[in-house]
Enzyme design. Structure first.
Site, short mmCIF file in Angstrom:
data_model
loop_
_atom_site.label_atom_id
_atom_site.label_comp_id
_atom_site.label_asym_id
_atom_site.label_seq_id
_atom_site.Cartn_x
_atom_site.Cartn_y
_atom_site.Cartn_z
N SER A 168 -18.06 -38.75 -1.66
CA SER A 168 -18.93 -39.69 -0.94
C SER A 168 -20.15 -39.98 -1.79
O SER A 168 -20.58 -39.14 -2.59
CB SER A 168 -19.36 -39.04 0.38
OG SER A 168 -20.43 -39.75 0.94
N TYR A 201 -22.93 -31.21 4.82
CA TYR A 201 -21.81 -32.12 4.53
C TYR A 201 -22.01 -32.76 3.15
O TYR A 201 -21.10 -32.78 2.32
CB TYR A 201 -21.73 -33.20 5.62
CG TYR A 201 -20.80 -34.35 5.28
CD1 TYR A 201 -19.42 -34.22 5.45
CD2 TYR A 201 -21.29 -35.56 4.76
CE1 TYR A 201 -18.56 -35.28 5.13
CE2 TYR A 201 -20.44 -36.60 4.44
CZ TYR A 201 -19.08 -36.46 4.62
OH TYR A 201 -18.23 -37.50 4.28
N LYS A 205 -19.77 -32.67 -0.49
CA LYS A 205 -19.28 -33.84 -1.23
C LYS A 205 -19.72 -33.76 -2.69
O LYS A 205 -19.04 -34.28 -3.58
CB LYS A 205 -19.75 -35.13 -0.54
CG LYS A 205 -19.14 -35.33 0.84
CD LYS A 205 -17.65 -35.67 0.75
CE LYS A 205 -16.75 -34.96 1.68
NZ LYS A 205 -15.33 -35.32 1.57
N1 LIG Z 1 -16.08 -42.50 7.09
C1 LIG Z 1 -17.03 -42.50 6.16
O1 LIG Z 1 -18.07 -43.19 6.29
C2 LIG Z 1 -16.86 -41.69 4.91
C3 LIG Z 1 -17.78 -41.88 3.88
C4 LIG Z 1 -17.64 -41.14 2.72
C5 LIG Z 1 -16.61 -40.22 2.60
N2 LIG Z 1 -15.74 -40.04 3.63
C6 LIG Z 1 -14.68 -39.05 3.46
O2 LIG Z 1 -13.44 -39.65 3.74
C7 LIG Z 1 -12.50 -38.64 4.16
C8 LIG Z 1 -11.77 -39.14 5.40
O3 LIG Z 1 -12.72 -39.29 6.43
P1 LIG Z 1 -12.55 -40.33 7.63
O4 LIG Z 1 -13.78 -41.12 7.66
O5 LIG Z 1 -11.24 -41.00 7.57
O6 LIG Z 1 -12.62 -39.31 8.87
P2 LIG Z 1 -11.59 -39.03 10.05
O7 LIG Z 1 -11.14 -40.30 10.67
O8 LIG Z 1 -12.27 -38.03 10.92
O9 LIG Z 1 -10.34 -38.36 9.30
C9 LIG Z 1 -10.44 -37.06 8.77
C10 LIG Z 1 -9.06 -36.49 8.64
O10 LIG Z 1 -9.18 -35.12 8.18
C11 LIG Z 1 -8.43 -34.30 9.08
N3 LIG Z 1 -8.97 -32.93 9.15
C12 LIG Z 1 -10.13 -32.52 9.69
N4 LIG Z 1 -10.22 -31.19 9.63
C13 LIG Z 1 -9.07 -30.74 9.06
C14 LIG Z 1 -8.55 -29.47 8.75
N5 LIG Z 1 -9.20 -28.34 9.06
N6 LIG Z 1 -7.36 -29.38 8.14
C15 LIG Z 1 -6.66 -30.50 7.85
N7 LIG Z 1 -7.08 -31.74 8.15
C16 LIG Z 1 -8.27 -31.85 8.75
C17 LIG Z 1 -8.53 -35.00 10.42
O11 LIG Z 1 -7.55 -34.53 11.32
P3 LIG Z 1 -7.71 -34.79 12.91
O12 LIG Z 1 -7.36 -36.24 13.14
O13 LIG Z 1 -6.73 -33.85 13.52
O14 LIG Z 1 -9.13 -34.50 13.26
C18 LIG Z 1 -8.30 -36.44 9.97
O15 LIG Z 1 -6.93 -36.66 9.74
C19 LIG Z 1 -13.32 -37.38 4.37
O16 LIG Z 1 -13.15 -36.53 3.25
C20 LIG Z 1 -14.75 -37.88 4.43
O17 LIG Z 1 -15.69 -36.92 4.01
C21 LIG Z 1 -15.83 -40.77 4.77
#
Ligand SMILES: NC(=O)c1ccc[n+]([C@@H]2O[C@H](COP(=O)([O-])OP(=O)(O)OC[C@H]3O[C@@H](n4cnc5c(N)ncnc54)[C@H](OP(=O)(O)O)[C@@H]3O)[C@@H](O)[C@H]2O)c1
Length: 286
Positions: A168, A201, A205
């Site tokens: 991130s 968090y 990252k």
């Molecule tokens: N959204 C943003 O603005 C943003 C910005 C920068 C970086 N990111 C990064 O992008 C990635 C995806 O995030 P997202 O925004 O798509 O969030 P999200 O919709 O919450 O998806 C996260 C995924 O990770 C899974 N997960 C959580 N805890 C886990 C565990 N203990 N073991 C295995 N899987 C697990 C979740 O499963 P469940 O569905 O069962 O909860 C879900 O499938 C993350 O690494 C996040 O840090 C996101």
């Protein structure tokens, strides 16, 4: 890179693009952790619309993974969609997942995307703080364990496999003071070091980027091209325990599909200069 005004500027002016229509992934196998929701699911959708033979969704809830599988198959019925359990709060689960990956006849692309944003100190099942466990330790262990299948595939196909860790832009916004202490991880497990809001968090990252740099320096780009990606600030369930983050994402966030475009870009493009790189706005950055 990394200033707050710069972040706002990029959110408003950059529009992530889907993969080029001409990209052909036929015959290949890809794996996406957290592939049932948010950016991971969108990345899975996009990869499967480019001729991929097989996709593995690494999920902690098989029921959610099966729902995602239904959608993927409705879009592309010919694809082999497999739903595998992985809980990054359990080293044993990560190891079992990697053992399954070792049994594949090939593994061309791995996107290590699963992550959490916990705004309060939570001790995970392993005893480590939750953000550190899931985002850094779980991802780092999995990256090590799947190097074997990725390298084997590269040797057999004659072209490098791909390994992308989802980081991130927030990684710029943290001073990881624990890194100067005698035992960084033990220090980060102490509740009094947790910090405020997104501090921890963000620190995980940064650990993603540091880990990617270190591991990629030990791998040849002719075997595995490894990078870290900033998907931008996107609407997703990541913000589920952060009401102000969630409102801010509704205001200025990209869609999960746009974040997914950033993941697939990092995992399939930049073959010449992408090894060991941090990819943001679909471009290799310093
Ligand atoms: N959204 C943003 O603005 C943003 C910005 C920068 C970086 N990111 C990064 O992008 C990635 C995806 O995030 P997202 O925004 O798509 O969030 P999200 O919709 O919450 O998806 C996260 C995924 O990770 C899974 N997960 C959580 N805890 C886990 C565990 N203990 N073991 C295995 N899987 C697990 C979740 O499963 P469940 O569905 O069962 O909860 C879900 O499938 C993350 O690494 C996040 O840090 C996101």
């Amino acid at each position: 890179m990394g200033t707050f005004p710069g972040f706002l500027y990029r959110q408003f002016t950059f529009k992530p693009k889907p993969l080029p229509k001409s990209l052909n992934l036929s015959g290949k196998t890809a794996l996406v952790t957290g592939g049932n929701a948010g950016l991971g699911f969108e990345a899975a959708k996009e990869l499967t619309s480019h001729g991929l033979a097989r996709i593995i969704l690494g999920v902690r809830s098989i029921a959610k993974g099966e729902e995602a599988k239904k959608t993927l198959l409705a879009m592309n019925p010919q694809i082999d969609v497999q739903v595998w359990a992985i809980d990054q709060e359990s080293f044993e689960s990560i190891k079992n997942f990697a053992d399954q990956a070792a049994s594949l006849d090939r593994l061309d692309i791995a996107i290590l995307n699963a992550g959490v944003k916990s705004m309060e100190y939570v001790k995970s099942k392993t005893g480590h703080e939750l953000n550190v466990q899931v985002n850094h330790l779980g991802t780092a262990l999995l990256s090590l364990l799947i190097l074997g299948p990725l390298k084997k595939t590269a040797a057999e196909t004659g072209s490098p496999s791909r390994l992308t860790i989802v980081s991130s832009e927030n990684h710029f916004w943290v001073k990881l003071k624990e890194i100067k202490g005698p035992d960084t991880l033990a220090t980060m497990d102490k509740p009094e070091t947790f910090g405020k809001g997104m501090d921890r968090y963000n620190a995980t990252k940064l650990l993603n980027v540091l880990w990617m740099r270190e591991l990629s320096s030990k791998i040849s780009a002719s075997d595995v091209i490894m990078d870290a990606v900033n998907p931008g600030f996107c609407q997703s369930t990541l913000h589920r325990t952060d009401s102000s983050g969630s409102s801010f994402a509704n205001l200025i966030g990209w869609t999960s599909a746009q974040g997914g475009h950033c993941l697939t870009d990092a995992a399939t493009q930049h073959a010449k200069d992408g090894h060991g790189a941090y990819v943001s706005e679909q471009t290799v950055k310093r």
